[in-house]
Design an enzyme around this catalytic site. Structure first.
Site, mmCIF file in Angstrom:
data_model
loop_
_atom_site.group_PDB
_atom_site.id
_atom_site.type_symbol
_atom_site.label_atom_id
_atom_site.label_comp_id
_atom_site.label_asym_id
_atom_site.label_seq_id
_atom_site.Cartn_x
_atom_site.Cartn_y
_atom_site.Cartn_z
ATOM 1 N N GLU A 8 0.698 -1.662 -0.308
ATOM 2 C CA GLU A 8 0.016 -0.508 0.363
ATOM 3 C C GLU A 8 0.312 0.838 -0.226
ATOM 4 O OE1 GLU A 8 -4.053 0.301 2.462
ATOM 5 O OE2 GLU A 8 -3.416 2.163 2.340
ATOM 6 N N HIS A 10 1.940 3.898 -1.726
ATOM 7 C CA HIS A 10 1.685 5.297 -2.953
ATOM 8 C C HIS A 10 2.146 6.928 -3.756
ATOM 9 C CE1 HIS A 10 -1.904 4.495 -1.566
ATOM 10 N NE2 HIS A 10 -1.589 4.567 0.029
ATOM 11 N N HIS A 161 -9.308 1.026 -0.994
ATOM 12 C CA HIS A 161 -8.313 1.892 -0.024
ATOM 13 C C HIS A 161 -9.473 2.539 -0.102
ATOM 14 C CE1 HIS A 161 -6.300 5.066 0.528
ATOM 15 N NE2 HIS A 161 -4.990 3.820 0.649
ATOM 16 N N ASP A 282 2.387 1.669 3.449
ATOM 17 C CA ASP A 282 1.320 3.140 3.668
ATOM 18 C C ASP A 282 2.092 4.082 3.150
ATOM 19 O OD1 ASP A 282 -1.330 4.471 2.879
ATOM 20 O OD2 ASP A 282 -1.982 4.875 5.079
#
Ligand code: MN
Length: 319
Positions: A8, A10, A161, A282
């Site tokens: 995850e 980004h 998400h 994340d």
């Protein structure tokens, strides 16, 4: 340090900042600009953070909501292709350090299915990430059958998400701190997953693969209760082929993105199985050293740690 795959993680691409700015409502203003800088980096900063955490491969995704917030469907479809081409170049230049989740304009489900196939077959991506609802509709809606069918045929996981819902529910009135990552995103995303499960998506597409972040958005804690209360719910003629909890062991995987604590990790593994839980960071919204330092010492057997940090993601994503 256990070698890791993280999924995850980004990024931001030029021309997509205005969509990302819609999430400013959820985040402290002085942190928002810092996130944008880190998101735009594909070089030394990101790689140094990955190295420090023992992450050999990061599967990258556009920071949401992306084109799902675009009111013009044809613009959304065009821009999704653009950002997928952008990501594909970064993946190709990364010598195996980056994978990718396709960004999809689900406003046009048939075009989104074609784009998913292009990203998997031609661009070397591993699945897709979808940011919550789109124009108020969730992925259990019949219109998305074409997308689930294609994803299941491709073996491509869909990672749901968090994003804000179409309206702000009254239960958050007077509590802006609850609206966002503290709580409302958990409610929203967990509810989205349950809409898919109880809506029969996994009966129609038994090979569908769903990924949830945040250790499963609290759902692993609730499995017994889902089975027990589903029996007595006012569900009309709704039918499921299996007990609700069983879909969590067939169709659903969870990541540790944004949750660095032992109790929910143990809960997810004990409720779903050690083959269902995958490490994630994340980036850049959590500190990589903290996430890695935690999972390297978490109360897991050696085999569980290897599965969670690396092998489960390698198997699910074909890495
Ligand atoms: Mn995230």
């Amino acid at each position: 340090m256990t070698p890791k795959i993280a999924l995850e993680e980004h990024f931001m691409a030029p021309g997509f900042e205005d969509y990302f700015a819609k999430t400013a409502i959820n985040i402290s203003p002085n942190l928002f600009g810092k996130a944008l800088e880190a998101l735009a980096d594909f070089g030394e900063r990101r790689l140094a953070a990955m190295d420090a955490a023992g992450v050999k491969t990061a599967v990258l995704s556009l920071s949401g909501p992306g084109v799902q917030a675009e009111p013009r469907s044809e613009v959304a479809t065009r821009k999704a292709r653009e950002v997928n081409d952008f990501l594909a170049e970064k993946i190709a230049a990364s010598a195996g350090r980056y994978g990718g989740f396709a960004h999809l304009a689900v406003q046009d489900p048939a075009a989104a299915a074609d784009e998913l196939e292009r990203c998997i077959r031609d661009l070397g991506m591993q699945g897709a990430m979808i940011n919550g609802s789109t124009n108020g509709s969730y992925l259990d809606d019949d219109r998305y059958s074409v997308l689930w069918e294609r994803a299941a045929d491709l073996g491509a996981p869909i990672y749901i998400h968090p994003n804000n819902p179409a309206d702000v529910p009254y239960m958050y009135a007077g509590h802006p701190e609850l609206y966002g990552p503290v709580w409302s995103w958990t409610v929203e995303t967990g509810n989205h997953a349950l809409r898919l499960l109880f809506g029969g998506v996994f009966d129609r597409y038994p090979n569908a693969r769903l990924i949830l972040g945040h250790m499963g958005e609290t759902l692993p804690y609730q499995l017994w209760r889902f089975d027990s209360r589903w029996e007595i719910s006012n569900r009309g003629d709704m039918r499921l082929e299996m007990k609700p909890s069983e879909y969590f062991k067939r169709n659903i995987w969870v990541t540790s993105a944004g949750v660095c604590s032992d109790e929910p990790l143990r809960c997810a593994i004990d409720a779903m199985g050690a083959d269902r839980v995958m490490f994630s960071m994340d980036w850049p919204f959590e500190r990589p050293e903290e996430a890695a330092g935690w999972i390297d010492k978490a109360p897991l057997s050696a085999a569980e740690r290897q599965a969670v940090c690396h092998d489960n993601a390698a198997a699910l994503l074909g890495l």
